[in-house]
Design a protein around this motif. Structure first.
Motif, short mmCIF file in Angstrom:
data_model
loop_
_atom_site.label_atom_id
_atom_site.label_comp_id
_atom_site.label_asym_id
_atom_site.label_seq_id
_atom_site.Cartn_x
_atom_site.Cartn_y
_atom_site.Cartn_z
N ASN A 2 -47.26 -33.16 7.17
CA ASN A 2 -48.29 -34.13 6.87
C ASN A 2 -48.70 -34.83 8.15
OD1 ASN A 2 -49.95 -36.13 5.98
ND2 ASN A 2 -48.70 -36.64 4.21
N LYS A 24 -56.34 -35.37 1.08
CA LYS A 24 -54.96 -35.77 0.82
C LYS A 24 -54.53 -35.40 -0.59
CE LYS A 24 -54.62 -39.79 3.88
NZ LYS A 24 -54.39 -41.24 3.91
N GLN A 25 -55.42 -35.64 -1.55
CA GLN A 25 -55.13 -35.32 -2.94
C GLN A 25 -54.92 -33.83 -3.13
OE1 GLN A 25 -54.53 -37.39 -5.50
NE2 GLN A 25 -54.15 -35.65 -6.82
N GLN A 27 -53.98 -31.67 -0.90
CA GLN A 27 -52.72 -31.29 -0.29
C GLN A 27 -51.54 -31.61 -1.21
OE1 GLN A 27 -50.85 -33.40 3.05
NE2 GLN A 27 -50.87 -31.44 4.15
N GLN A 28 -51.55 -32.77 -1.82
CA GLN A 28 -50.48 -33.15 -2.74
C GLN A 28 -50.43 -32.23 -3.96
OE1 GLN A 28 -47.98 -35.30 -2.08
NE2 GLN A 28 -48.98 -35.28 -0.09
N GLU A 29 -51.59 -31.88 -4.48
CA GLU A 29 -51.64 -30.96 -5.62
C GLU A 29 -51.12 -29.58 -5.23
OE1 GLU A 29 -55.71 -31.10 -6.96
OE2 GLU A 29 -55.50 -33.17 -7.66
#
Length: 118
Positions: A2, A24-25, A27-29
């Motif tokens: 990250n 960012k979202q 990447q988290q998913e």
């Protein structure tokens, strides 16, 4: 990996407005899908990522050392998680490629790849 702090710092210095919250979202998913092992979800995230970063993936394919096939049907199921992981790790570089232009982009990408991806 990250590196969004690095990306945000560079973008603050280079321009006054940017929004990387969707990046960012995503990447988290992607990370959640990879951690789940659910191949259907992984394929979905792969398709989402390809759609969002198609131009950046093409532009950076030589620098990343991995060609990402942009048609999931051509990729055997066992390779999709590896390809999604590759894309997910490089989302910060794709942001730099998308948001910066010219020498500034080239300079930051060179720093990015030597510092974070070597």
């Amino acid at each position: 990996m990250n590196n969004f702090d690095f990306v945000e710092e560079v973008l603050k210095k280079a321009k006054s407005s940017y929004d990387i919250s969707e990046d960012k979202q995503l990447q988290q998913e992607n990370i959640a899908a990879l951690n789940s092992g659910d191949l259907v979800w992984i394929k979905h995230q792969y398709n989402e990522s390809i759609e969002k970063y198609k131009k950046q993936i093409n532009a950076l394919s030589g620098k990343t050392g991995m060609v990402v096939v942009q048609q999931p049907i051509a990729i055997p199921d066992n390779n999709i998680p590896k390809k999604l992981k590759h894309i997910t790790e490089r989302i910060p570089a794709y942001i730099i490629c998308r948001e910066l232009q010219g020498e500034a982009r080239d300079h930051v990408l060179k720093m990015f790849f030597t510092q974070f991806l070597s």
